[in-house]
Design a protein around this motif. Structure first.
Motif, PDB file in Angstrom:
ATOM      1  N   ARG A  15       0.836  -1.200   0.000  1.00 13.23           N
ATOM      2  CA  ARG A  15       0.000   0.000   0.000  1.00 13.23           C
ATOM      3  C   ARG A  15       0.873   1.252   0.000  1.00 13.23           C
ATOM      4  NH1 ARG A  15      -4.524  -2.418   4.200  1.00 13.23           N
ATOM      5  NH2 ARG A  15      -6.116  -2.849   2.618  1.00 13.23           N
ATOM      6  N   ALA A  16       1.948   1.209   0.757  1.00 14.11           N
ATOM      7  CA  ALA A  16       2.844   2.371   0.804  1.00 14.11           C
ATOM      8  C   ALA A  16       3.520   2.568  -0.549  1.00 14.11           C
ATOM      9  CB  ALA A  16       3.892   2.171   1.898  1.00 14.11           C
ATOM     10  N   TYR A  17       3.942   1.477  -1.153  1.00 13.80           N
ATOM     11  CA  TYR A  17       4.672   1.560  -2.415  1.00 13.80           C
ATOM     12  C   TYR A  17       3.796   2.115  -3.534  1.00 13.80           C
ATOM     13  CZ  TYR A  17       7.526   0.103  -6.414  1.00 13.80           C
ATOM     14  OH  TYR A  17       8.274   0.092  -7.567  1.00 13.80           O
ATOM     15  N   THR A  18       2.538   1.669  -3.557  1.00 13.45           N
ATOM     16  CA  THR A  18       1.652   2.081  -4.654  1.00 13.45           C
ATOM     17  C   THR A  18       0.842   3.326  -4.320  1.00 13.45           C
ATOM     18  OG1 THR A  18      -0.112   0.662  -3.798  1.00 13.45           O
ATOM     19  CG2 THR A  18       1.335  -0.292  -5.482  1.00 13.45           C
TER      20      THR A  18
ATOM     21  N   ARG B  79       0.745  -6.022 -13.402  1.00 19.39           N
ATOM     22  CA  ARG B  79       1.789  -5.194 -14.008  1.00 19.39           C
ATOM     23  C   ARG B  79       1.155  -4.086 -14.862  1.00 19.39           C
ATOM     24  NH1 ARG B  79       5.680  -9.003 -16.220  1.00 19.39           N
ATOM     25  NH2 ARG B  79       6.772  -8.971 -14.236  1.00 19.39           N
ATOM     26  N   ALA B  80       0.149  -4.459 -15.624  1.00 14.43           N
ATOM     27  CA  ALA B  80      -0.489  -3.490 -16.523  1.00 14.43           C
ATOM     28  C   ALA B  80      -1.125  -2.336 -15.752  1.00 14.43           C
ATOM     29  CB  ALA B  80      -1.541  -4.203 -17.373  1.00 14.43           C
ATOM     30  N   HIS B  81      -1.586  -2.610 -14.523  1.00 15.14           N
ATOM     31  CA  HIS B  81      -2.292  -1.577 -13.763  1.00 15.14           C
ATOM     32  C   HIS B  81      -1.449  -0.971 -12.642  1.00 15.14           C
ATOM     33  CE1 HIS B  81      -6.177  -2.001 -15.739  1.00 15.14           C
ATOM     34  NE2 HIS B  81      -6.003  -3.306 -15.702  1.00 15.14           N
ATOM     35  N   GLY B  82      -0.178  -1.304 -12.599  1.00 15.64           N
ATOM     36  CA  GLY B  82       0.682  -0.716 -11.578  1.00 15.64           C
ATOM     37  C   GLY B  82       0.397  -1.225 -10.172  1.00 15.64           C
ATOM     38  N   ALA B  83      -0.213  -2.404 -10.071  1.00 14.50           N
ATOM     39  CA  ALA B  83      -0.444  -3.020  -8.756  1.00 14.50           C
ATOM     40  C   ALA B  83       0.657  -4.045  -8.503  1.00 14.50           C
ATOM     41  CB  ALA B  83      -1.804  -3.704  -8.732  1.00 14.50           C
ATOM     42  N   LEU B  84       0.881  -4.386  -7.240  1.00 13.97           N
ATOM     43  CA  LEU B  84       1.899  -5.386  -6.924  1.00 13.97           C
ATOM     44  C   LEU B  84       1.265  -6.778  -6.826  1.00 13.97           C
ATOM     45  CD1 LEU B  84       4.173  -3.649  -4.238  1.00 13.97           C
ATOM     46  CD2 LEU B  84       4.346  -3.626  -6.745  1.00 13.97           C
ATOM     47  N   LEU B  85       2.061  -7.768  -7.141  1.00 15.05           N
ATOM     48  CA  LEU B  85       1.614  -9.159  -6.996  1.00 15.05           C
ATOM     49  C   LEU B  85       2.353  -9.766  -5.802  1.00 15.05           C
ATOM     50  CD1 LEU B  85       0.026 -11.623  -8.011  1.00 15.05           C
ATOM     51  CD2 LEU B  85       1.946 -12.133  -9.542  1.00 15.05           C
TER      52      LEU B  85
ATOM     53  N   ILE C  12     -11.933  -2.951 -14.529  1.00 14.85           N
ATOM     54  CA  ILE C  12     -12.733  -1.875 -13.933  1.00 14.85           C
ATOM     55  C   ILE C  12     -11.982  -1.176 -12.796  1.00 14.85           C
ATOM     56  CG2 ILE C  12     -14.890  -1.325 -12.718  1.00 14.85           C
ATOM     57  CD1 ILE C  12     -16.070  -3.881 -14.038  1.00 14.85           C
ATOM     58  N   TYR C  13     -11.416  -1.990 -11.886  1.00 15.18           N
ATOM     59  CA  TYR C  13     -10.854  -1.409 -10.652  1.00 15.18           C
ATOM     60  C   TYR C  13      -9.327  -1.395 -10.576  1.00 15.18           C
ATOM     61  CZ  TYR C  13     -15.631  -2.092  -8.865  1.00 15.18           C
ATOM     62  OH  TYR C  13     -16.989  -2.058  -8.673  1.00 15.18           O
ATOM     63  N   GLY C  14      -8.667  -1.935 -11.596  1.00 15.52           N
ATOM     64  CA  GLY C  14      -7.213  -2.106 -11.545  1.00 15.52           C
ATOM     65  C   GLY C  14      -6.431  -0.888 -11.061  1.00 15.52           C
ATOM     66  N   GLN C  15      -6.903   0.287 -11.426  1.00 13.47           N
ATOM     67  CA  GLN C  15      -6.165   1.515 -11.096  1.00 13.47           C
ATOM     68  C   GLN C  15      -6.141   1.835  -9.600  1.00 13.47           C
ATOM     69  OE1 GLN C  15      -4.412   3.154 -13.382  1.00 13.47           O
ATOM     70  NE2 GLN C  15      -5.139   1.666 -14.890  1.00 13.47           N
ATOM     71  N   VAL C  16      -7.057   1.230  -8.838  1.00  5.60           N
ATOM     72  CA  VAL C  16      -7.051   1.520  -7.398  1.00  5.60           C
ATOM     73  C   VAL C  16      -6.514   0.346  -6.581  1.00  5.60           C
ATOM     74  CG1 VAL C  16      -8.918   3.215  -7.496  1.00  5.60           C
ATOM     75  CG2 VAL C  16      -9.477   0.809  -7.083  1.00  5.60           C
ATOM     76  N   VAL C  17      -6.086  -0.711  -7.252  1.00 10.41           N
ATOM     77  CA  VAL C  17      -5.604  -1.891  -6.536  1.00 10.41           C
ATOM     78  C   VAL C  17      -4.135  -1.722  -6.148  1.00 10.41           C
ATOM     79  CG1 VAL C  17      -5.093  -4.363  -6.744  1.00 10.41           C
ATOM     80  CG2 VAL C  17      -7.264  -3.460  -7.606  1.00 10.41           C
ATOM     81  N   ALA C  18      -3.863  -1.860  -4.851  1.00  8.88           N
ATOM     82  CA  ALA C  18      -2.477  -1.804  -4.375  1.00  8.88           C
ATOM     83  C   ALA C  18      -1.780  -3.123  -4.655  1.00  8.88           C
ATOM     84  CB  ALA C  18      -2.451  -1.510  -2.873  1.00  8.88           C
ATOM     85  N   ALA C  19      -2.466  -4.216  -4.318  1.00 11.11           N
ATOM     86  CA  ALA C  19      -1.823  -5.520  -4.482  1.00 11.11           C
ATOM     87  C   ALA C  19      -2.844  -6.626  -4.637  1.00 11.11           C
ATOM     88  CB  ALA C  19      -0.931  -5.828  -3.283  1.00 11.11           C
TER      89      ALA C  19
END
Ligand SMILES: *Cc1c(COP(=O)(O)O)cnc(C)c1O
Length: 425
Positions: A127-130, A228-234, A193-200
């Protein structure tokens, strides 16, 4: 002699439900939990002196069996030198080095005291990273008892979850979205739909806490590509899978590189340990280097590090994974065969030395099919096995393990007991 029942009655007065972790209470299978007096090699002995072949192995950590001489020796040597200092020790570096060299995705690692602490800290870090709040998890995946990760099912796969347990505020639960394990389409639609708000996105790469459910082809790849496409961490929660199938993680077997990896169980060699690791760019956000606070009085505890390091060294020297796979393969094959002969519908999911028995006539590949399996039949099978000196997990939703000291002879005795137990159903 004190009986298991007497101890259970005594325990229930001073410990909720008589146990310090719920599944131990035998609630799903009925009966009295066995109070364990000692373990040795592939066996545990209860307080009444009964011996059992142990297929729980402390829920996975004891991959070398109980009281492996190298582990016992390492612990004893450390205890003589002191048990905790709250200051850095060389052994923590050695542990970090061996794990970083085993996991390509881990450049730096921090040790904590449990798998729960590992996932909790990994999520804070993500959460901090993203700079985002939402966490995606999957139904049937267990990540310890972290508030935000206890949510299991909202209604419909696109719904933000409601808390699964009292005590978790809605505000926390609503930061977690719960999707179907192995539901690639559902996941991709959600992320679109929600990828842009997903931290991980956090996942067990092989689900090991609803029995065993391996990932479908393409599931983990989809998680990797969409995050990766949405800038979220796995985040791969490899607490149960780490060092289980190879000297590394499920990530090596499926060739997927997560951003953060959580570890526990085996890396503690039976002592309380967890860890989380990632690339330096992410890990450097942690205090004292970065602003993300994370700490622990007993973190990197010398005795725990000694047990873990000895365990990892023995695994690295012996590389027992192929042998473990072969033996568990024989077990699965023989038990499947015995069930077929008796006309009993049994599905065994297995990967390496981790397996689950589902009394089900169809493939088990997600939470629905897990729940649809016959839990009552499992309970009867469990007690039949217990009566013959074989200790399985007291729940149909847990995995079955073998250790490096479960010899062919021991496995054959478990198979024989399973044959009898199936016949008695
Ligand atoms: C066991 C487990 C945990 C929790 O670890 P604890 O040490 O019990 O807190 C988390 N994730 C997975 C995948 C586990 O199997």
């Amino acid at each position: 002699m004190t009986t298991n029942s007497e101890l259970f009655e005594r325990a229930k007065k001073v410990i909720p439900g008589g146990v310090n972790s719920p599944v131990r209470a035998f609630g799903r299978v009925g009966g009295t939990p066995r109070f364990i007096a000692k373990g040795r090699g592939p066996y545990i002995y209860d307080t009444q002196g009964e011996r059992y072949i142990d297929h729980v192995l402390s829920w996975g950590p004891m991959i070398l069996g109980h009281c492996h001489p190298r582990v016992v020796e390492a612990i004893k040597a450390q205890v003589e030198k002191g048990m905790s200092f709250g200051a850095p020790t060389e052994m923590e570096i050695s542990m970090a080095e061996i794990i970083c060299s085993a996991f390509k995705s881990i450049e730096q690692i921090r040790f904590v005291n449990s798998g729960t602490e590992a996932t909790m800290s990994a999520i804070r870090l993500a959460r901090a990273y993203t700079g985002r709040d939402i966490i995606v998890k999957f139904e049937g995946c267990y990540h310890g008892h972290v508030d935000s990760l206890l949510s299991k099912a909202g209604s419909g796969s696109l719904t933000f979850a409601i808390p699964d347990t009292p005590g978790v505020p809605d505000g926390i639960a609503s930061t977690t979205a719960v999707l179907g394990y192995n539901d690639i389409k559902g996941f991709e639609e959600f992320m679109d739909i929600y990828g842009q708000v997903v931290a991980a996105v956090i996942v067990e790469p092989v689900a090991g806490n609803m029995g065993v459910v391996p990932p479908k082809k393409g599931f983990l790849t989809s998680l990797r590509e969409k995050t990766r496409a949405h800038g979220a961490l796995l985040i791969f929660d490899e607490v149960i899978t780490g060092f289980r199938f190879c000297f590394g993680g499920a990530q090596d077997i499926y060739h997927i590189t997560p951003d953060i990896t959580c570890l526990g169980k085996i890396i503690g060699g039976g002592m309380p340990v967890g860890a989380f690791g990632a690339k330096e760019e992410i890990m450097s956000l942690l205090s004292p280097e970065g602003p993300v606070y994370q700490a622990g009085t007993l973190s990197g505890n010398p005795v725990a590090m000694a047990a873990g390091l000895a365990t990892l060294e023995v695994l690295k020297e012996g590389m027992p994974y192929k042998a473990l796979d072969t033996l568990m393969g024989i077990f699965a094959h023989e038990v499947r065969d015995a069930a077929r002969q008796k006309g009993i519908a049994l599905t065994i999911n297995r990967i390496g030395a981790m397996a689950a028995l589902f009394f089900s006539d169809s493939p088990v590949e997600d939470i629905e099919t897990v729940i649809r399996s016959n839990g009552k039949m499992y309970a009867r099978f469990f007690h039949n096995m217990l009566g013959q000196g074989v200790y399985l997990a007291p729940s149909p939703f847990e995995a079955l393990f073998i250790s490096t000291v479960h010899t062919e002879d021991v496995i054959n005795r478990s198979i024989e007991a399973a044959r009898n137990s199936l016949a008695m159903l």
